[in-house]
Structures are given as C-alpha cells and as structure tokens.
Design a protein around this motif. Sequence first.
Motif, PDB file in Angstrom:
ATOM      1  N   ASP A 147       0.796  -1.270  -0.004  1.00  0.00           N
ATOM      2  CA  ASP A 147       0.139  -0.131  -0.012  1.00  0.00           C
ATOM      3  C   ASP A 147       0.992   0.988   0.036  1.00  0.00           C
ATOM      4  O   ASP A 147       0.714   2.180  -0.625  1.00  0.00           O
ATOM      5  N   PHE A 148       2.018   1.411   0.526  1.00  0.00           N
ATOM      6  CA  PHE A 148       2.862   2.310   0.855  1.00  0.00           C
ATOM      7  C   PHE A 148       3.847   2.190  -0.511  1.00  0.00           C
ATOM      8  O   PHE A 148       3.891   1.377  -1.238  1.00  0.00           O
ATOM      9  N   ASP A 149       4.661   3.394  -0.747  1.00  0.00           N
ATOM     10  CA  ASP A 149       5.349   3.543  -2.044  1.00  0.00           C
ATOM     11  C   ASP A 149       6.529   2.456  -1.993  1.00  0.00           C
ATOM     12  O   ASP A 149       7.503   2.966  -1.132  1.00  0.00           O
ATOM     13  N   ARG A 169       8.560  -0.299  -4.783  1.00  0.00           N
ATOM     14  CA  ARG A 169       8.383  -0.963  -6.122  1.00  0.00           C
ATOM     15  C   ARG A 169       9.277  -2.210  -5.973  1.00  0.00           C
ATOM     16  O   ARG A 169      10.333  -2.368  -6.237  1.00  0.00           O
ATOM     17  N   VAL A 188       2.643  -9.076   2.667  1.00  0.00           N
ATOM     18  CA  VAL A 188       2.057  -7.677   2.918  1.00  0.00           C
ATOM     19  C   VAL A 188       0.656  -7.642   3.319  1.00  0.00           C
ATOM     20  O   VAL A 188       0.146  -6.560   3.697  1.00  0.00           O
ATOM     21  N   VAL A 189       0.031  -8.734   3.367  1.00  0.00           N
ATOM     22  CA  VAL A 189      -1.454  -8.612   3.922  1.00  0.00           C
ATOM     23  C   VAL A 189      -1.547  -9.589   5.177  1.00  0.00           C
ATOM     24  O   VAL A 189      -1.171 -10.508   5.218  1.00  0.00           O
TER      25      VAL A 189
END
Lengths: 127, 357
Positions: A91-93, A95, A124-125
């Motif tokens: 969700d955050f920036d 790449r 990340v979830v």
Amino acid sequence: MPGVDHCLQEAMAIPGAVGASIVDYTTGFPVATTGTAPNSDHEAAAAGTADVVQAATSRSLFVSAVPHDLLEDLIITTAGGYHLLRLVQTDFDSRLVLYVWLDRVQGNLAVARRRMQKLADELVVAT
Amino acid sequence: MTASRAVSPAHLLTQMAGERQTGVLVVGGHPGGAVYLLEGHVIYAESPAAPGVGELLTASGRLAGRTWQNALDLGTSTARVGRLLVEQGHLTQGELELCVLGAIYDAAYFALSPVSAPVEFLTGATHWLGAVVHVEPEAVNREVARRVVLLDEIFPDARVDTTAVAPVVRPPRERITLTSLQWELLVHADGQRTPADLALLLGKAGYTCVQELRRMAALGLIELPEIPAPGPEFVRLPRARGTAVDAHRPAPPPPVEKKTGAYPVREEKALPVRLDDSPTVPVVAGARVTASVPVPAPPPPDPPRHLIADEPRPPRLARRKPGAKLPKEVAGEPPPVHPGTDEVLLKRIRTALRALR
C-alpha cells in the motif's frame, strides 16, 4: 508473522527453487537474497530483473491496455530453468518484485507461480 | 563522539561499522541526514529529502495518522515503535521490514552521497523505531554509489535534484508518454516545490522522485535551472547565513554547527538552505519561503512569513526559539546587501509565473 527472511525461506521451499530474492526494480537493487543467483551474482541478477520489469511496465503497453490494470507476474523460461518474477503490491510507496529461479527439471511452473502468488500476498497482507 | 568535520560520510560509516559501534552518524550540509548504527549494522537512516517510515505509511493511507501517532507516543521512549505496530496488528512484519529497508536506502542516498560533508558520530544514540532490520554498511555504501551513477547515466545534471521543479510550458514534441509517478510530479510541481517537497507531499521515495525528474529533464519536460556557474551559495543564499546560525545558539553544541566550513563538492549545486541542524526537519520548505520573499536586495525589513514577527527582523536570520531575543550585534547592523540576489529572485519569479500561465 512472516517477515522478509521467512518469505525467502518459503520461496526456497518451492520444488526446484535454486535461488530467490526481493528486488527494488527502480534501482535494480536486491533488498534481500538467498540461495544462488545466475552467475552467482545477486546484484547483477537484480539489475537485470529491474530492466525486465521496467520494460514490461513503462516501455511496453501491456500494462496500460486496460484502465487500472496491474502487472502481476513475469515468467521467463530458458532451456535450463524458469525465472519467475512476482510483483509485491504494497500500500505504501515501494517498487518490489519477488524473484525465484527454478531448475527446469525439478521445477513445476504452475505450482511455483501459485506458491509465489501466495507468498507475495502473505508478505504484505495480514493473515 | 567525534568532532564535526568535513569528511566523506561513507568513509566514516565504514570506519564506525568496522569498530562495531552503536550510535548515529549525523551528516550536515544540504540535504544531509542521519544513519543509525547498532553494533556496526545500519538499522535506520533518515534525511529531510526522503520521506521516513511514518510519512510513507501515512501518506499512502496504509496507516491512519492517529494510529501512527499512538505508536509513536507509546513506543518512542522504549525504541520499539516498529514492533508495536506489528504486535497491534496494524502492519505485517513483512510490510514493516520492506518499508524500513526502502526508507534506509532512500535516506542513505541523500546522507551518504556527498563526497565530503560535515559529519559527526554520536555514540550510543538509538532510533525510536527500534531495530527492525540489520543492513551491512558496506551494502549501503555500495548501493549509494551505484545510485549516484544511475542518476548521472540518465541525465548528468545534479541541479535537477534540488531546485524547485518547473514543468516546461510547451512540451518539446507532439506526443509524450509519462509514467504515473512522472504525471504526479508534474501535476504537483508549482514552480515552488523542490523535489524533496514533492516526495514528502506524495509520500514517494525521494530517490525515485529525483530519478523521474532527471528522466523528465532528459526529455526536456522540466525547466533546467538557468543559473550558470555553480558556487557554494549561488541560489537564494544570502551570505550572512553562517553567522546567523551561530547567533541562534550562543554556546555551540556539537552537532553540525560548522555551517561556514567547507561544503562538499556535490553540494555546491543549487541546494536549498538548511536553517537548522536537526536532520529530521524538512527545513527546505522554510528556507524557500524566506528566499522567495519578493523584495529587492536592501529591504525595508519585510518580516519573513514563517516567523511570528513581534519585531521587524532582517530576513536572513535563522529560526529561533519563540520569544528569543535578537542578538545585539545582529540587531544593530544595517540590513545586508545580497549581491546577485535580485536577478536570481526575479528569474525564479518569472519561472513561477510562467508555470501558472
């Protein structure tokens, strides 16, 4: 709670996995690595990974064909192996891309792809 | 603690890591930054030019501002803000680690890339986030060096990294293609915001913004700074800045006070002013406000907008504590003449107006 190291360990548990890494594809930097890299050079492999992802996202139109489309996987098959790239959507920036190198004989592309999808999501979830 | 001196920050980092030190490497100059070591491993880095973990998480909406503030209130004193967020279920361990890693390499680029800067090491200092990851300092240094090269390969003009971003009014060709970040940068560039401002505003990594800006500069999509010869203080930097900082703190505390010392080579390019020595404050913004006050050089003292002016003050003074007395020697002086400022200011105003058209 699975952290980055745990995620890479799990990636190495995929049948046929030879090496795995998480790569920042704006700079081509391996944020975390494990196992072997092509030519035993994780940094060079990461730089190459970044080039491939950049080519697919910004230099080709694959991802902009449909609004809100999103790059998920890049799969490169060679005579000797499979190279799977799975984008990690935070969700955050950031790449980031999860890269796993599979042996051609022992690896199973479909299985590996499913496992990587799960790994990248779990990273990340909250589960 | 080592004295503040102008050395290569990367070199000092290697040295401190070799001694397995714990503490913080504070890098002065513009934009400067700080790198935190725990027993020789990098655990965090921050720079005014790079959004920190908090900014990244809140600007993206991943965490509510309140959630972040709560974690800060609870965990700052014990240096376990990161662990709290995971324990309370706000973040996964993976997210936290990736976010911190990203922030470290991003800030390290700004803190460690100068060839030489006023640097000091404060032994024992630790960061409130806690040790979420441990990174080899050598890996950080290598990556910083690589990132410098990457930028120069895109477009070898470091002025793009620090001067206010002004999109060109007319694109140089009929059809242009932008990435989404390039779009965001252009839409939010108002001729005033520097790349660091934009990174903080958008919650994007500072280096990535700089990278996209250099790409756009290479494509001719943003105006290049028009000032030719790079000098240490060639943009909107009144000469007396150094003394003003000294006056701001009469008993000179150690950190990064030697503003008048030699500036590193890389920094001698269009860098915004830092009024303050705290590396965590994005003072770039404050400096810009001061500098862009559209008043010709010897001014009838126009109170700088960022100060609550209880008395007329010359605009060159550094930030002071509220209510602090103006030092006598400064108060008595006539307003300084800033040679060359007129022209630079006028050009900047012109650029800004053009961007509005």
